[in-house]
Design an enzyme around this catalytic site. Structure first.
Site, PDB file in Angstrom:
ATOM      1  N   GLY A 142       1.471  -1.404  -8.679  1.00 13.60           N
ATOM      2  CA  GLY A 142       2.816  -0.928  -8.927  1.00 13.60           C
ATOM      3  C   GLY A 142       3.570  -0.610  -7.659  1.00 13.60           C
ATOM      4  CB  CYS A 143       4.468   2.637  -6.127  1.00 13.95           C
ATOM      5  SG  CYS A 143       5.373   3.311  -7.547  1.00 13.95           S
ATOM      6  CB  VAL A 144       0.543  -0.145  -3.385  1.00 16.33           C
ATOM      7  CG1 VAL A 144      -0.024  -1.010  -2.264  1.00 16.33           C
ATOM      8  CG2 VAL A 144       0.120   1.299  -3.187  1.00 16.33           C
TER       9      VAL A 144
END
Length: 211
Positions: free
Chosen positions: A146-148
Site C-alpha cells: 500500500g503506502c510503501v
C-alpha cells in the site's frame, strides 16, 4: 517457469546509489505496529521496524537525512475514500498516530503527517530531500503493498534513485509483500537489504568526511 517480464527486458537495468542517500520511513506508527490496534502486530512489520531503527541510526550518524511520516486526519472530512475502515480512526493526536517508540527513539530529522498513501503526496518530503541534495531515496515502512509501494512510485516519478531494503518494509501478508517488491523491482527500484543500505551509507559518509 520462465520469467516473461525478464524476457521482455524488465528489471534489466540496475539503479544503484548516486551521490547522496536519504531515508524515508513510511507509517511506522502505533496504529500499524502495536498489536493493541486492529492493523498492528504483523510479524513482517515487526521485523521491518527493528531493521529500520538500525538503518536510521546509521543514517543519523552519517549525516544523511531521515524523514518519517504518519497517517493522521484532522477530522473525518479530511480523509480520502479509504476502503480500510481502521485507517479512518487515525485522527490527529490519537494514540494510533504516534510514531512507534523504536522509531521515535532514533529521532528522525522531520516527521510529517499525511492523509494519502505516499509520503510524497501533499507533503514537503520531496522538497526537503531536494534541498538536502539527496538523489537516492531509501524507502522503509509499511504496508509494502500500500503506502510503501505508493511512496516508491512517487520517489521514482520525482526523479530519485530508489532503494528498498526488503527487511525494512513489511506487510500484513507475506505473499503480497513479496509480489509487490518483485513488481517494483522490475520497474522502479532496487530491492536490497538493511545491511547493504547501511554499508552504502557508511561508504558515502567516509567519502565525504572532510575532517
Amino acid at each position: 517457469m520462465s520469467d516473461v517480464y525478464a524476457a521482455k527486458g524488465y528489471g534489466s537495468r540496475p539503479i544503484g546509489f548516486g551521490e547522496k542517500p536519504g531515508v524515508v520511513v513510511v507509517d511506522f506508527q502505533t496504529g500499524f505496529t502495536d498489536p493493541a490496534f486492529p492493523m498492528g502486530g504483523a510479524p513482517l512489520v515487526e521485523r521491518a521496524v527493528e531493521n529500520t531503527a538500525r538503518l536510521m541510526r546509521a543514517a543519523k550518524a552519517a549525516g544523511a537525512p531521515v524523514i518519517a511520516c504518519v497517517v493522521a486526519f484532522d477530522g473525518p472530512k479530511g480523509a480520502p475514500h479509504w476502503k480500510v475502515a481502521p485507517v479512518l480512526d487515525l485522527l490527529a493526536g490519537s494514540a494510533g498516530t504516534a510514531l512507534d517508540p523504536r522509531i521515535a527513539a532514533e529521532e528522525p530529522d522531520v516527521v510529517l503527517a499525511k492523509t494519502a498513501p505516499s509520503i510524497f503526496f501533499g507533503t514537503a518530503a520531496g522538497a526537503i530531500l531536494t534541498r538536502e541534495r539527496v538523489d537516492t531515496v531509501i524507502v522503509t515502512g509499511c504496508i509494502t503493498s500500500g503506502c510503501v509501494r505508493a511512496s516508491i512510485i512517487d520517489a521514482f516519478s520525482l526523479g530519485f534513485r530508489v532503494q528498498v531494503p526488503e527487511d525494512c518494509v513489511g506487510d500484513q501478508d507475506e505473499v503480497a509483500h513479496r509480489q509487490n517488491l518483485k513488481d517494483v523491482e522490475r520497474r522502479y527500484a532496487d530491492i536490497i537489504d538493511a545491511d547493504t543500505a547501511i554499508a552504502a551509507i557508511e561508504r558515502w559518509s567516509r567519502a565525504n568526511d572532510r575532517s
